[in-house]
Design a protein around this motif. Structure first.
Motif, PDB file in Angstrom:
ATOM      1  N   ALA A 190       9.091 -11.439   7.447  1.00  0.00           N
ATOM      2  CA  ALA A 190       9.474 -10.632   8.618  1.00  0.00           C
ATOM      3  C   ALA A 190       9.979  -9.253   8.233  1.00  0.00           C
ATOM      4  CB  ALA A 190      10.548 -11.376   9.416  1.00  0.00           C
ATOM      5  N   ALA A 191       9.891  -8.888   6.959  1.00  0.00           N
ATOM      6  CA  ALA A 191      10.446  -7.612   6.498  1.00  0.00           C
ATOM      7  C   ALA A 191       9.351  -6.624   6.113  1.00  0.00           C
ATOM      8  CB  ALA A 191      11.364  -7.829   5.307  1.00  0.00           C
ATOM      9  N   VAL A 192       9.551  -5.375   6.501  1.00  0.00           N
ATOM     10  CA  VAL A 192       8.706  -4.266   6.073  1.00  0.00           C
ATOM     11  C   VAL A 192       9.608  -3.330   5.278  1.00  0.00           C
ATOM     12  CG1 VAL A 192       7.357  -2.262   6.815  1.00  0.00           C
ATOM     13  CG2 VAL A 192       7.202  -4.406   8.094  1.00  0.00           C
ATOM     14  N   THR A 193       9.200  -2.994   4.071  1.00  0.00           N
ATOM     15  CA  THR A 193       9.957  -2.070   3.238  1.00  0.00           C
ATOM     16  C   THR A 193       9.140  -0.799   3.050  1.00  0.00           C
ATOM     17  OG1 THR A 193      11.023  -3.903   2.083  1.00  0.00           O
ATOM     18  CG2 THR A 193      11.102  -1.749   1.000  1.00  0.00           C
ATOM     19  N   VAL A 194       9.783   0.349   3.259  1.00  0.00           N
ATOM     20  CA  VAL A 194       9.118   1.641   3.116  1.00  0.00           C
ATOM     21  C   VAL A 194       9.889   2.471   2.098  1.00  0.00           C
ATOM     22  CG1 VAL A 194       8.397   3.748   4.298  1.00  0.00           C
ATOM     23  CG2 VAL A 194       8.353   1.565   5.523  1.00  0.00           C
ATOM     24  N   GLU A 195       9.213   2.870   1.035  1.00  0.00           N
ATOM     25  CA  GLU A 195       9.788   3.783   0.057  1.00  0.00           C
ATOM     26  C   GLU A 195       9.249   5.174   0.386  1.00  0.00           C
ATOM     27  OE1 GLU A 195       9.755   2.382  -4.095  1.00  0.00           O
ATOM     28  OE2 GLU A 195       8.891   0.529  -3.255  1.00  0.00           O
ATOM     29  N   LEU A 196      10.055   5.956   1.096  1.00  0.00           N
ATOM     30  CA  LEU A 196       9.604   7.268   1.579  1.00  0.00           C
ATOM     31  C   LEU A 196       9.096   8.159   0.453  1.00  0.00           C
ATOM     32  CD1 LEU A 196      12.353   8.003   4.244  1.00  0.00           C
ATOM     33  CD2 LEU A 196       9.982   7.327   4.640  1.00  0.00           C
ATOM     34  N   SER A 197       9.715   8.092  -0.715  1.00  0.00           N
ATOM     35  CA  SER A 197       9.312   8.955  -1.829  1.00  0.00           C
ATOM     36  C   SER A 197       7.921   8.610  -2.358  1.00  0.00           C
ATOM     37  CB  SER A 197      10.331   8.867  -2.959  1.00  0.00           C
ATOM     38  OG  SER A 197      10.372   7.545  -3.467  1.00  0.00           O
ATOM     39  N   ARG A 198       7.408   7.422  -2.047  1.00  0.00           N
ATOM     40  CA  ARG A 198       6.091   7.009  -2.530  1.00  0.00           C
ATOM     41  C   ARG A 198       4.982   7.191  -1.498  1.00  0.00           C
ATOM     42  NH1 ARG A 198       5.842   1.414  -4.559  1.00  0.00           N
ATOM     43  NH2 ARG A 198       3.782   2.124  -5.160  1.00  0.00           N
ATOM     44  N   LEU A 199       5.336   7.582  -0.260  1.00  0.00           N
ATOM     45  CA  LEU A 199       4.304   7.790   0.753  1.00  0.00           C
ATOM     46  C   LEU A 199       3.479   9.032   0.424  1.00  0.00           C
ATOM     47  CD1 LEU A 199       6.176   7.148   4.122  1.00  0.00           C
ATOM     48  CD2 LEU A 199       4.522   5.662   2.991  1.00  0.00           C
ATOM     49  N   PRO A 200       2.157   8.952   0.530  1.00  0.00           N
ATOM     50  CA  PRO A 200       1.324  10.134   0.309  1.00  0.00           C
ATOM     51  C   PRO A 200       1.629  11.210   1.362  1.00  0.00           C
ATOM     52  CG  PRO A 200      -0.007   8.136   0.299  1.00  0.00           C
ATOM     53  CD  PRO A 200       1.362   7.748   0.766  1.00  0.00           C
ATOM     54  N   ALA A 201       1.416  12.456   1.005  1.00  0.00           N
ATOM     55  CA  ALA A 201       1.707  13.578   1.907  1.00  0.00           C
ATOM     56  C   ALA A 201       0.900  13.508   3.205  1.00  0.00           C
ATOM     57  CB  ALA A 201       1.452  14.901   1.194  1.00  0.00           C
ATOM     58  N   ASP A 202      -0.298  12.889   3.161  1.00  0.00           N
ATOM     59  CA  ASP A 202      -1.111  12.834   4.376  1.00  0.00           C
ATOM     60  C   ASP A 202      -0.778  11.639   5.277  1.00  0.00           C
ATOM     61  OD1 ASP A 202      -2.218  11.072   2.522  1.00  0.00           O
ATOM     62  OD2 ASP A 202      -4.290  11.530   3.060  1.00  0.00           O
ATOM     63  N   VAL A 203       0.251  10.854   4.910  1.00  0.00           N
ATOM     64  CA  VAL A 203       0.758   9.805   5.801  1.00  0.00           C
ATOM     65  C   VAL A 203       1.925  10.404   6.570  1.00  0.00           C
ATOM     66  CG1 VAL A 203       1.916   7.559   5.938  1.00  0.00           C
ATOM     67  CG2 VAL A 203      -0.006   7.889   4.367  1.00  0.00           C
ATOM     68  N   HIS A 204       1.750  10.547   7.872  1.00  0.00           N
ATOM     69  CA  HIS A 204       2.747  11.187   8.733  1.00  0.00           C
ATOM     70  C   HIS A 204       3.785  10.188   9.235  1.00  0.00           C
ATOM     71  CE1 HIS A 204       4.344  14.082  11.581  1.00  0.00           C
ATOM     72  NE2 HIS A 204       4.131  13.236  12.565  1.00  0.00           N
ATOM     73  N   ARG A 205       3.358   8.931   9.465  1.00  0.00           N
ATOM     74  CA  ARG A 205       4.259   7.944  10.057  1.00  0.00           C
ATOM     75  C   ARG A 205       3.822   6.541   9.635  1.00  0.00           C
ATOM     76  NH1 ARG A 205       4.105   9.203  15.639  1.00  0.00           N
ATOM     77  NH2 ARG A 205       5.838  10.557  15.167  1.00  0.00           N
ATOM     78  N   VAL A 206       4.806   5.666   9.443  1.00  0.00           N
ATOM     79  CA  VAL A 206       4.568   4.242   9.251  1.00  0.00           C
ATOM     80  C   VAL A 206       5.104   3.549  10.498  1.00  0.00           C
ATOM     81  CG1 VAL A 206       5.088   2.199   7.869  1.00  0.00           C
ATOM     82  CG2 VAL A 206       4.808   4.427   6.746  1.00  0.00           C
ATOM     83  N   VAL A 207       4.287   2.728  11.121  1.00  0.00           N
ATOM     84  CA  VAL A 207       4.659   2.041  12.351  1.00  0.00           C
ATOM     85  C   VAL A 207       4.913   0.568  12.019  1.00  0.00           C
ATOM     86  CG1 VAL A 207       3.882   1.378  14.660  1.00  0.00           C
ATOM     87  CG2 VAL A 207       3.275   3.624  13.730  1.00  0.00           C
ATOM     88  N   GLN A 234       0.852  -1.199   0.000  1.00  0.00           N
ATOM     89  CA  GLN A 234       0.000   0.000   0.000  1.00  0.00           C
ATOM     90  C   GLN A 234       0.881   1.240   0.000  1.00  0.00           C
ATOM     91  OE1 GLN A 234      -3.476   0.120  -0.066  1.00  0.00           O
ATOM     92  NE2 GLN A 234      -3.274   2.330  -0.285  1.00  0.00           N
ATOM     93  N   ASP A 235       0.726   2.094  -0.971  1.00  0.00           N
ATOM     94  CA  ASP A 235       1.343   3.430  -0.993  1.00  0.00           C
ATOM     95  C   ASP A 235       2.824   3.451  -0.620  1.00  0.00           C
ATOM     96  OD1 ASP A 235      -1.052   4.611  -1.781  1.00  0.00           O
ATOM     97  OD2 ASP A 235      -1.681   5.032   0.264  1.00  0.00           O
ATOM     98  N   GLY A 236       3.626   2.560  -1.222  1.00  0.00           N
ATOM     99  CA  GLY A 236       5.065   2.575  -0.977  1.00  0.00           C
ATOM    100  C   GLY A 236       5.517   1.763   0.219  1.00  0.00           C
ATOM    101  N   VAL A 237       4.599   1.043   0.865  1.00  0.00           N
ATOM    102  CA  VAL A 237       4.936   0.189   2.011  1.00  0.00           C
ATOM    103  C   VAL A 237       4.587  -1.244   1.635  1.00  0.00           C
ATOM    104  CG1 VAL A 237       4.470  -0.310   4.442  1.00  0.00           C
ATOM    105  CG2 VAL A 237       4.448   2.056   3.625  1.00  0.00           C
ATOM    106  N   SER A 238       5.506  -2.174   1.924  1.00  0.00           N
ATOM    107  CA  SER A 238       5.223  -3.579   1.649  1.00  0.00           C
ATOM    108  C   SER A 238       5.703  -4.452   2.799  1.00  0.00           C
ATOM    109  CB  SER A 238       5.877  -4.022   0.338  1.00  0.00           C
ATOM    110  OG  SER A 238       7.280  -3.894   0.412  1.00  0.00           O
ATOM    111  N   VAL A 239       5.008  -5.574   2.978  1.00  0.00           N
ATOM    112  CA  VAL A 239       5.351  -6.557   3.999  1.00  0.00           C
ATOM    113  C   VAL A 239       5.581  -7.882   3.293  1.00  0.00           C
ATOM    114  CG1 VAL A 239       4.473  -7.887   5.962  1.00  0.00           C
ATOM    115  CG2 VAL A 239       4.062  -5.434   5.848  1.00  0.00           C
ATOM    116  N   ALA A 240       6.728  -8.504   3.578  1.00  0.00           N
ATOM    117  CA  ALA A 240       7.063  -9.817   3.030  1.00  0.00           C
ATOM    118  C   ALA A 240       7.746 -10.613   4.135  1.00  0.00           C
ATOM    119  CB  ALA A 240       7.966  -9.689   1.806  1.00  0.00           C
TER     120      ALA A 240
END
Length: 127
Positions: A47-64, A39-45
């Motif tokens: 035990a790993a969570v990958t976050v592509e900061l450049s793909r996060l929408p502006a209204d997403v403040h934090r990924v936990v 979802q929106d630049g975040v993926s779970v595979a």
């Protein structure tokens, strides 16, 4: 950026809620986990969570990054903190293991958990 968790002796799932400035998800689609892995630049595979900061929408403040004990494993609780490894766009990787849960705690139920907030990744870092 990726986060990996390692848990000794416990079956655990990893998820990654996308939170707005109010600390809440925008909707059901903002919970990224094994049944909704991207979802929106975040993926779970696994035990790993990958976050592509450049793909996060502006209204997403934090990924936990959250680890949850497997509900199909009766009595499953975290009695030790998982090890968390954070990888930025290359080496070096950083590892962190929190102190055990029983340090300084007393009473029934202290020192056990079924869900843990492992880290928060702020969207403001990509500016």
């Amino acid at each position: 950026m990726c986060c990996r968790r390692a848990v000794q002796g416990l079956s655990a799932d990893v998820s990654a809620p996308l939170l707005g400035h109010d600390g809440k998800v925008r909707g059901d689609h903002d919970l990224v986990f094994y049944n909704h892995p991207v979802q929106d630049g975040v993926s779970v595979a696994g035990a790993a969570v990958t976050v592509e900061l450049s793909r996060l929408p502006a209204d997403v403040h934090r990924v936990v990054v959250v680890a949850s004990a497997d509900p199909l494993q009766p009595g499953a609780v975290f009695t030790r903190a998982p090890q968390l490894t954070i990888c930025l766009s290359g080496p070096p990787a950083f590892s962190f293991t929190a102190p055990d849960f029983t340090s300084g705690l007393q009473g029934p139920g202290w020192g056990t958990a079924v869900c843990l907030w492992l880290c928060g990744i702020g969207n403001r870092l990509r500016r």
